[in-house]
Design an enzyme around this catalytic site. Structure first.
Site, mmCIF file in Angstrom:
data_model
loop_
_atom_site.group_PDB
_atom_site.id
_atom_site.type_symbol
_atom_site.label_atom_id
_atom_site.label_comp_id
_atom_site.label_asym_id
_atom_site.label_seq_id
_atom_site.Cartn_x
_atom_site.Cartn_y
_atom_site.Cartn_z
ATOM 1 N N PHE A 1 31.629 17.907 -41.883
ATOM 2 C CA PHE A 1 30.572 17.697 -42.887
ATOM 3 C C PHE A 1 29.846 18.889 -43.273
ATOM 4 C CE2 PHE A 1 26.483 17.293 -44.805
ATOM 5 C CZ PHE A 1 26.603 16.207 -45.838
ATOM 6 N N ASP B 1 29.572 26.792 -39.493
ATOM 7 C CA ASP B 1 28.335 26.147 -40.245
ATOM 8 C C ASP B 1 27.193 25.654 -39.214
ATOM 9 O OD1 ASP B 1 26.683 24.462 -41.444
ATOM 10 O OD2 ASP B 1 28.298 23.387 -42.669
ATOM 11 N N LYS C 1 18.474 24.085 -43.338
ATOM 12 C CA LYS C 1 17.652 22.862 -42.719
ATOM 13 C C LYS C 1 16.358 23.380 -42.023
ATOM 14 C CE LYS C 1 20.578 19.125 -42.874
ATOM 15 N NZ LYS C 1 22.211 19.111 -42.680
HETATM 16 C C1 LIG Z 1 23.093 19.128 -43.691
HETATM 17 C C2 LIG Z 1 24.207 19.981 -43.606
HETATM 18 C C3 LIG Z 1 24.853 20.746 -44.558
HETATM 19 C C4 LIG Z 1 24.417 20.735 -46.244
HETATM 20 O O1 LIG Z 1 23.186 21.051 -46.345
HETATM 21 P P1 LIG Z 1 22.140 20.445 -47.700
HETATM 22 O O2 LIG Z 1 21.111 21.171 -47.563
HETATM 23 O O3 LIG Z 1 22.121 19.038 -47.512
HETATM 24 O O4 LIG Z 1 23.235 20.871 -48.682
HETATM 25 C C5 LIG Z 1 26.016 21.286 -44.309
HETATM 26 N N1 LIG Z 1 26.605 21.501 -43.279
HETATM 27 C C6 LIG Z 1 25.925 20.842 -42.157
HETATM 28 C C7 LIG Z 1 26.475 20.871 -40.926
HETATM 29 C C8 LIG Z 1 24.829 20.156 -42.309
HETATM 30 O O5 LIG Z 1 24.454 19.138 -41.181
#
Ligand SMILES: *Cc1c(COP(=O)(O)O)cnc(C)c1O
Length: 404
Positions: free
Chosen positions: A142, A227, A256
């Site tokens: 994700f 990520d 985040k």
């Molecule tokens: C939430 C998330 C994203 C995307 O972030 P947004 O601010 O919703 O675009 C990307 N990678 C990971 C691992 C995430 O948990």
């Protein structure tokens, strides 16, 4: 459910796109680990907006910074400089040990920005022939919701109906270093991977996977992009989840909790020369690096460290995990996690995680189901032992009452 609650839900359903199916709780206020709905009922937030409010709801110091900065200057665009950006760079570099920083807004934008930079790096530095750059990603990944990103998702609901997609991505199983090695070609510019797969249900790879991945990336000149948008900033009990593996990424993505939930702020952090390939006019964002975002992020990082939230995440995470592991219920198949990034996987016969989440909501706990059988537990990093004791009682009641 009160008439006011019902009416708000009906209006949402009537006017909003139905791309979410939220629990029917309408929140109006938050403080620390707690949130209150429009009827005044209090809940312990065990989702933390997918780890965007690690610092707790409406942290008073971040709030003070936000209101102060909002009165002074909010947005200049990058056509001009602002007095917060340099300080944000300095502090984030000191905190994470990065050499170059690219500020963006949402997490998906940070991912897209890294993909752009790493492709360009591939052509200009690694010598990959034009338009041949390959990026390896993992199944069940994700990384966000933009077109570029969902194109390499393996989740049918995330990608179905949205094609055609951009080429240049190869998918390998998560946790399988041999499969990763086999996928590397001279045109591979990067491996994009989550240290722990969050949306997939808090999946932790076996010990040694990332050591091997790091070795392979170094040997083949492949940029390792971690990520850490969900795992970073204390969620797993360390500042970055890579520390558990004893490795360092070449590019780290955070978002985040970088703003403590006040504002979308993300960043691409680079340790190699990857970000160096971006020249004036080649990438940008109107809001990226704006003074309000920078000021908020500076305080959000500061309280994370100064209030001992990362240590608390390690300590309370281990305690919460142990408490939940000790619950005797036929519903539970496995409890896993690191720090305060926890998940309870239910047996397939348990009837799905959603009804457990509904029952927990009744008892004042907000959690979210993921992938049908998994309940994710991720309270703000300021949670206390007493609050965990209380939460454990609620989990115990629900897990035993609904067991098959
Ligand atoms: C939430 C998330 C994203 C995307 O972030 P947004 O601010 O919703 O675009 C990307 N990678 C990971 C691992 C995430 O948990």
């Amino acid at each position: 459910m009160s008439i006011a609650t019902k009416s708000l839900i009906e209006t949402e359903n009537r006017l909003g796109a139905h791309n979410y199916k939220p629990l029917d709780v309408v929140l109006a206020r938050g403080e620390g680990v707690w949130v209150w709905d429009v009827e005044g009922k209090r809940y312990l937030d065990c989702l933390s907006a997918y780890s965007a409010v690690n610092q707790g709801h409406c942290h008073p110091k971040i709030l003070a910074t936000m209101t102060e900065q909002a009165k002074k200057l909010t947005l200049t665009s990058r056509a001009f400089r602002n007095d917060q950006l340099a300080l944000f760079y300095e502090e984030i570099a000191a905190l994470t040990g990065s050499h170059k920083v690219l500020p963006m807004n949402s997490g998906a934008e940070a991912v897209e920005s890294a993909i752009k930079a790493v492709r360009k790096w591939g052509y200009e530095v690694k010598g990959v022939p034009e338009n041949q750059a390959e990026i390896i990603v993992c199944s069940e990944n994700f990384h966000g919701r933009t077109l570029g990103i969902v194109g390499f998702s393996t989740d049918p609901s995330a990608r179905g109906g949205f094609g055609p997609f951009a080429p240049g991505f190869k998918i390998v199983p998560f946790g399988d270093a041999a499969a990763f090695e086999a996928a590397i070609t001279p045109n591979t510019v990067a491996f994009l991977v989550e240290p722990i797969q969050g949306e997939a249900g808090v999946i932790i790879p076996t010990q040694g996977y990332f050591t091997k991945v790091r070795e392979l990336c170094t040997r083949h000149g492949v940029t390792l992009i971690l990520d850490e948008i969900q795992t970073g900033l204390g969620r797993t009990g360390k500042l970055l989840a890579e520390e558990h593996e004893g490795i360092e990424a070449d590019v780290t993505l955070i978002g985040k909790a970088l703003s403590g939930g006040f504002y979308p702020v993300s960043a691409v952090l680079s340790n190699s020369d990857v970000l160096g390939v971006l020249k004036p006019g080649q990438h940008g964002s109107t809001f990226g690096g704006n003074p309000l975002a920078c000021a908020i992020a500076r305080t959000a990082m500061k309280v994370l460290v100064e209030d001992g939230m990362i240590e608390n995440s390690a300590k309370q995470g281990a305690y919460f995990k142990e408490r939940i592991e000790n619950i005797r219920s036929n519903s539970v198949r496995e409890v896993r996690g690191r720090g305060l990034m926890l998940a309870v996987e239910l047996h397939p016969e348990a009837g799905g995680a959603r009804r457990y989440c509904e029952a927990l909501r009744e008892r004042g706990i907000l959690v979210k189901d993921t992938h049908v059988d998994t309940i994710r537990i991720a309270p703000p990093l300021v949670v206390t032992e007493d609050q965990i004791d209380w939460a454990t009682e609620q989990f115990e009641q629900v897990l035993t009452a609904l067991e098959p």
